[in-house]
Design a protein around this motif. Structure first.
Motif, PDB file in Angstrom:
ATOM      1  N   ALA A 124       0.830  -1.209   0.000  1.00  0.00           N
ATOM      2  CA  ALA A 124       0.000   0.000   0.000  1.00  0.00           C
ATOM      3  C   ALA A 124       0.865   1.261   0.000  1.00  0.00           C
ATOM      4  O   ALA A 124       0.346   2.359  -0.070  1.00  0.00           O
ATOM      5  N   GLY A 125       2.193   1.094   0.102  1.00  0.00           N
ATOM      6  CA  GLY A 125       3.075   2.254   0.058  1.00  0.00           C
ATOM      7  C   GLY A 125       3.241   2.926   1.406  1.00  0.00           C
ATOM      8  O   GLY A 125       3.771   4.022   1.491  1.00  0.00           O
ATOM      9  N   ARG A 126       2.776   2.277   2.485  1.00  0.00           N
ATOM     10  CA  ARG A 126       2.873   2.910   3.785  1.00  0.00           C
ATOM     11  C   ARG A 126       4.151   2.530   4.528  1.00  0.00           C
ATOM     12  O   ARG A 126       4.480   3.135   5.540  1.00  0.00           O
ATOM     13  N   GLU A 165       7.102   2.592   2.981  1.00  0.00           N
ATOM     14  CA  GLU A 165       8.171   3.392   2.390  1.00  0.00           C
ATOM     15  C   GLU A 165       8.542   4.627   3.216  1.00  0.00           C
ATOM     16  O   GLU A 165       9.716   4.810   3.539  1.00  0.00           O
ATOM     17  N   PRO A 166       7.571   5.481   3.585  1.00  0.00           N
ATOM     18  CA  PRO A 166       7.982   6.648   4.375  1.00  0.00           C
ATOM     19  C   PRO A 166       8.604   6.273   5.713  1.00  0.00           C
ATOM     20  O   PRO A 166       9.497   6.967   6.193  1.00  0.00           O
ATOM     21  N   ASP A 204      14.725  -5.590  -2.575  1.00  0.00           N
ATOM     22  CA  ASP A 204      14.147  -4.282  -2.866  1.00  0.00           C
ATOM     23  C   ASP A 204      12.803  -4.158  -2.178  1.00  0.00           C
ATOM     24  O   ASP A 204      12.071  -5.131  -2.052  1.00  0.00           O
ATOM     25  N   LEU A 205      12.502  -2.952  -1.765  1.00  0.00           N
ATOM     26  CA  LEU A 205      11.165  -2.699  -1.251  1.00  0.00           C
ATOM     27  C   LEU A 205      10.217  -2.663  -2.442  1.00  0.00           C
ATOM     28  O   LEU A 205      10.542  -2.107  -3.487  1.00  0.00           O
ATOM     29  N   THR A 219       7.585  -1.078  -4.428  1.00  0.00           N
ATOM     30  CA  THR A 219       7.066   0.286  -4.435  1.00  0.00           C
ATOM     31  C   THR A 219       6.010   0.409  -5.507  1.00  0.00           C
ATOM     32  O   THR A 219       5.938  -0.399  -6.419  1.00  0.00           O
ATOM     33  N   LYS A 220       5.209   1.427  -5.355  1.00  0.00           N
ATOM     34  CA  LYS A 220       4.126   1.645  -6.314  1.00  0.00           C
ATOM     35  C   LYS A 220       4.678   2.134  -7.633  1.00  0.00           C
ATOM     36  O   LYS A 220       5.590   2.935  -7.651  1.00  0.00           O
ATOM     37  N   ARG A 238      14.564   6.473  -4.709  1.00  0.00           N
ATOM     38  CA  ARG A 238      14.460   5.283  -3.854  1.00  0.00           C
ATOM     39  C   ARG A 238      15.796   4.577  -3.716  1.00  0.00           C
ATOM     40  O   ARG A 238      16.065   3.957  -2.689  1.00  0.00           O
ATOM     41  N   LEU A 289      16.063   2.103  -0.420  1.00  0.00           N
ATOM     42  CA  LEU A 289      14.870   1.257  -0.482  1.00  0.00           C
ATOM     43  C   LEU A 289      14.986   0.281  -1.632  1.00  0.00           C
ATOM     44  O   LEU A 289      14.410  -0.791  -1.627  1.00  0.00           O
ATOM     45  N   LEU A 290      15.721   0.668  -2.650  1.00  0.00           N
ATOM     46  CA  LEU A 290      16.023  -0.209  -3.779  1.00  0.00           C
ATOM     47  C   LEU A 290      17.531  -0.352  -3.859  1.00  0.00           C
ATOM     48  O   LEU A 290      18.265   0.578  -3.525  1.00  0.00           O
ATOM     49  N   ARG A 291      17.970  -1.500  -4.314  1.00  0.00           N
ATOM     50  CA  ARG A 291      19.406  -1.703  -4.479  1.00  0.00           C
ATOM     51  C   ARG A 291      19.723  -1.609  -5.967  1.00  0.00           C
ATOM     52  O   ARG A 291      19.082  -2.258  -6.793  1.00  0.00           O
ATOM     53  N   TRP A 312      22.746   2.132   0.589  1.00  0.00           N
ATOM     54  CA  TRP A 312      22.235   0.791   0.887  1.00  0.00           C
ATOM     55  C   TRP A 312      22.807   0.289   2.216  1.00  0.00           C
ATOM     56  O   TRP A 312      22.064  -0.166   3.082  1.00  0.00           O
ATOM     57  N   TYR A 339      12.266  12.678   3.634  1.00  0.00           N
ATOM     58  CA  TYR A 339      11.757  12.265   2.332  1.00  0.00           C
ATOM     59  C   TYR A 339      10.264  12.546   2.248  1.00  0.00           C
ATOM     60  O   TYR A 339       9.520  12.300   3.189  1.00  0.00           O
ATOM     61  N   GLU A 385       0.744   7.735   1.208  1.00  0.00           N
ATOM     62  CA  GLU A 385      -0.311   6.859   1.733  1.00  0.00           C
ATOM     63  C   GLU A 385      -0.257   6.946   3.247  1.00  0.00           C
ATOM     64  O   GLU A 385       0.800   6.805   3.843  1.00  0.00           O
ATOM     65  N   TRP A 404      -1.988   5.829   7.168  1.00  0.00           N
ATOM     66  CA  TRP A 404      -2.678   4.741   7.844  1.00  0.00           C
ATOM     67  C   TRP A 404      -4.113   5.180   8.087  1.00  0.00           C
ATOM     68  O   TRP A 404      -4.339   6.228   8.704  1.00  0.00           O
ATOM     69  N   LEU A 406       6.471   9.805  12.134  1.00  0.00           N
ATOM     70  CA  LEU A 406       7.534   9.899  11.130  1.00  0.00           C
ATOM     71  C   LEU A 406       8.695  10.741  11.646  1.00  0.00           C
ATOM     72  O   LEU A 406       9.862  10.386  11.472  1.00  0.00           O
TER      73      LEU A 406
END
Lengths: 554, 349
Positions: A395-397, A399-400, A550-551, A553-554, B51, B56-58, B72, B84, B90, B92, B104
């Protein structure tokens, strides 16, 4: 067919004059076709699995119980509260033909799965669509107010009718002794009616909750209650079974008496629930629940700022749902414990059975069967809770949060802490409910500790299930759906296995199969320690995988 | 201790998702204390780059360094120093916006309560509403407030103001201006060219996973064409034979108006040519950022010689062809070149 008449409207003339009723249904036929198209694989798999499960059970019964003597002894072995709670009403046992076996054992078991299919289908095509905003997009076209709900109900109804028809044809054509055409038609009708009732119940629950998870949760709680009511009813006097749609299906006494009229109750409930759903749906806005969202706290509490506290907040609804569900389930079984004890005094044959069970009393063996069921439900919770981080991620929650000083280990670890502790907690509540109600009806206070302890023995197996789900999530996030195999298999083995007498190695394939069957069996620590260690290793392995990938992501 | 001059340094970054190559040898350098615009069409690889910078991504290949650390390996330590804002926030559903901000900011390593409340006030955000009930713009505000309420050295902003209303856009620009004044580094991915033009010291234009152009706006403009419009005493001839002159169009019934685009180095020769015909009016404007972008957004690979550069947008071309006189009269109202550029940018939103 008003729906069919207006179905062309989105593509064609929007200015065409139709009555207000037809307007509310505009686009229904298109939506039904769309639903069928989206679900073509999913629903086919469901129907095929249910059909094969039914026909496969029949052929397995034919080979396992090929003589009248074997069938009679099967009937005897089920003629106990534990057996009847697992299967169905005792009336089937008088002449235990293959047909009677199907009606007795399969309706409650497959009825649950059919209901599950229907609930998920209706939720998916109504609340999920609203939650994601897709319904809004469609409702802005020439699609009527009631079109989504109607299309979802028609889709689910159609799937259940097809399932019922195929089942009737398959069973009728089998030519097995005691499985006639009349009974097979009724059997198919029982399947379809069970599914349709729960589709209608889901149509109501999706009006209440803003979230599809909450809506399906409520409908599944109703399913759990229906199952528990009939289980407790059949183990006892039978009165409670008349409160359960699954109980109605069983009380057609299909292949025995072939009564159709209990299905009228199903039809009436389905009609009433559907009417209620439509009435409720016009009282709310698209995307909203029946209750307006209240404002919350403008600042976070100290607890929420801890990762575990935060994860607990996200899991709380599910935890409360499963906790109360198991507490009630346990309490319902516990409330018939005294009837079970009475049966021991009444029935002479019981003395023999006692010896067969290696010294365990009927009460204890009944309690052990209930424990298996509590364990399966807790395993369902374990999968849901362990996969909660995945729904956060997709759902992309996530990531932050993961872009802050929160490490991946701590983020996933906090969710898993809640899942592991929650698994223990729901088991504890199930055992407590069972023990408290049992103690209250039998007057034996020691049951509380004994039964609560017995339920908690399933915790290592439940943790193992969490571990498997986490490994899949860490290494193969696309394959996490496979985690459902464990509780599913445990259900089949723990449930059908007891009825059909599965081989031990089949039981051993399930982590729950290694848990000592307390209180009937002795407590063994070795399997519990091994399961706990394995669960720990699996969790560590899953965390390592999640650290490396990898996460999404959307 | 000397402060490092490079906040972000990326070279040869490559990242594929299955068959799709999202980044294809991307190079990027962002200096400390600079506000760097990150521009490119949808799917160019902007979010993927960010990212990767967040760990979050490699990446498959290439090197990336953020604040001197490996994004990383040192993700968590690094995240305490940066903030960020995703382009699609999105929240909750059962948490309020205020709770999400606190969470956050706390997880980032600390929350300046006074600053948080001030930002909530400035962005006119209701922190008591549940996440499910926020509109798109309000969800963005939650993430923006959370990012700016903590004391981060580096802000990674991925289309942060998507969905914000124009008033809030102004507030956002003020807040980023303050961040720059405070010495923070900002990487701002954006489609809002006026925002980039106003805020950014340097920009990088990314296309198909590569940075195709990087520099200050002034440098980028210099590389491309200036549009010149002139009114002369007699009809201009022979312009199109000059090197570096493109899209010559004679307008007006008497043929005394001419407009053309000219490459930077050839501007002098073209203007000299005009004087032979008696210049009565002359406007010129450097390429707007929009024109710069259009050069790189098209499907054809960018090139300065094949005439793509002379396409200052299809709309403009069409208006030149069909509404010549009207267009010309608009020009004579005397807007100066640079102002006009801003107008165009404003309109492009």
């Amino acid at each position: 067919m008003t729906a069919a008449a207006t179905a062309k409207a989105p593509a064609g003339a929007p200015g065409r004059t139709t009555g207000p009723r037809a307007d509310a249904l505009a686009g229904t036929a298109v939506l039904v076709r769309f639903n069928l198209r989206r679900d073509r694989v999913r629903t086919s798999v469901w129907i095929a699995a249910l059909l094969l499960g039914t026909l496969g059970t029949l052929s397995s019964l034919q080979s396992s119980y090929d003589t009248a003597a074997k069938r009679a002894s099967a009937a005897d072995s089920l003629d106990s509260p534990a057996g009847l709670a697992l299967s169905g009403p005792a009336h089937y046992l008088n002449d235990y033909t293959y047909g009677a076996m199907l009606g007795h054992q399969l309706i409650s078991f497959l009825g649950v799965l059919i209901a599950l299919m229907s609930v998920l289908m209706v939720t998916r095509h109504t609340r999920t669509e609203e939650e994601t905003g897709r319904a809004e997009l469609l409702r802005a076209t020439v699609v009527g107010r009631h079109a989504h709900l109607t299309a979802a109900l028609l889709t689910a109804g159609l799937a259940n009718l097809v399932l019922g028809l195929l089942t009737a044809l398959g069973l009728g054509a089998s030519g097995a002794a005691g499985v006639g055409w009349h009974g097979s038609l009724l059997f198919g009708a029982v399947y379809a009616a069970t599914g349709i009732v729960f589709a209608a119940i889901a149509a109501v629950t999706v009006q209440f909750s803003q979230y599809s998870r909450g809506a399906s949760g409520m409908a599944l709680a109703a399913l759990g209650a229906a199952f528990a009511l009939r289980a407790v009813g059949d183990a006892g006097s039978g009165a409670l079974s008349w409160l359960s749609p699954i109980g109605w299906g069983q009380r057609t006494y299909v292949y025995v008496d072939n009564r159709w009229w209990p299905l009228l109750l199903s039809c009436a409930l389905a009609a009433a629930a559907t009417a209620l759903a439509y009435a409720l749906s016009v009282r709310r806005d698209v995307g909203a629940g029946l209750r307006a969202t209240r404002p919350g706290s403008p600042v976070a509490s100290a607890g929420l700022l801890q990762p575990v506290g935060f994860a607990l907040r996200l899991h709380l609804g599910m935890l409360i749902g499963f906790g109360t569900g198991l507490l009630l389930l346990g309490a319902m079984y516990g409330s018939v414990l005294s009837e079970v004890e009475k049966m021991i005094e009444d029935v002479a044959e019981v003395q023999e059975s006692l010896e067969e069970l290696g010294g365990a009393s009927i009460t204890e063996s009944f309690a052990s069967s209930v424990m298996t069921l509590l364990g399966v439900v807790a395993a369902l919770y374990a999968v849901l809770a362990a996969l909660r981080p995945q729904s956060e991620e997709t759902a992309g929650r996530a990531e932050p949060l993961l872009a802050t000083g929160l490490s991946r280990d701590r983020w996933l670890g906090s969710h898993l802490t809640v899942a592991l502790a929650g698994g223990l907690g729901v088991l504890l509540l199930g055992g407590l409910g069972f023990g408290l109600a049992g103690a209250a009806t039998t007057g034996d206070g020691e049951l509380v500790v004994e039964l609560t302890g017995a339920a908690m023995a399933y915790a290592p197996a439940v943790w193992f299930v969490v571990g498997v789900a986490v490994v899949l999530y860490g290494w193969l996030p696309r394959a996490t759906v496979l985690s459902w195999v464990l509780p599913g298999y445990a259900f089949v083995v723990g449930y059908l296995g007891q009825l059909l007498g599965f081989a031990d190695w089949l039981r051993d394939l399930s982590p729950l199969g290694h848990v000592p069957m307390l209180p009937a069996a002795e407590l063994e620590w070795t399997p519990l320690v091994v399961l706990t260690l394995l669960a720990g290793a699996l969790v560590a392995c899953g965390l390592a995988g999640f650290r490396r990938r990898d996460l999404e992501t959307k | 201790m000397m402060k490092a001059t490079t906040a972000i340094s990326v070279s040869g970054l490559t990242k594929s998702f299955g068959q799709t190559r999202a980044l294809d040898g991307l190079d990027l350098r962002v200096g400390t204390g600079e506000v760097h615009g990150f521009l490119g069409p949808n799917g160019a690889g902007k979010s993927t780059t960010i990212r990767v910078l967040l760990g979050l991504l490699r990446s498959d290949r290439g090197a990336a360094s953020v604040l001197g650390a490996d994004p990383w390996q040192d993700a968590v330590a690094l995240h305490r120093r940066l903030a960020y804002v995703p382009g699609d926030v999105e929240l909750w559903p059962n948490l309020t916006g205020g709770e999400a901000i606190d969470l956050l900011a706390k997880l980032r390593g600390g929350l300046d309560r006074r600053r948080r409340d001030e930002l909530i006030e400035r962005f006119a955000l209701d922190p008591a509403k549940k996440g499910r009930t926020y509109s798109k713009g309000n969800r963005q505000k939650v993430a923006i407030v959370a990012a700016l309420a903590s004391d981060a050295e580096l802000l990674l902003l991925d289309e942060p103001t998507a969905g914000l209303d124009p008033l809030m856009e102004v507030v956002f620009q003020d807040v980023i201006g303050e961040a720059r004044a405070a010495g923070k580094t900002v990487l701002l991915s954006s489609h809002i060219l006026a925002q980039v033009e106003k805020l950014c010291d340097r920009v990088s234009i990314v296309r198909l996973g590569q940075v195709v152009q990087s520099g200050t706006l002034r440098e980028l403009r210099h590389l491309t064409r200036t549009t010149v419009e002139a009114e002369t005493a007699s009809p201009v001839t022979g312009l199109d034979t000059l090197d570096g002159v493109h899209d010559v169009r004679v307008e007006g019934e008497d043929g005394l108006r001419v407009r053309f685009a000219v490459d930077g180095p050839h501007l002098d020769a073209a203007v000299r040519r005009l004087t032979d015909f008696g210049v009565r009016g002359l406007t010129s404007h450097p390429p707007t950022l929009e024109e710069l972008m259009l050069r790189h957004y098209g499907d054809a690979p960018p090139s300065t010689t094949d005439g793509v550069g002379g396409t200052p947008g299809p709309a403009r071309k069409a208006s030149g062809g069909t509404d010549g006189p009207q267009d010309a009269s608009h020009d004579t109202t005397g807007t100066t070149g640079t102002d006009r550029g801003d107008d165009t940018l404003g309109a492009s939103r």
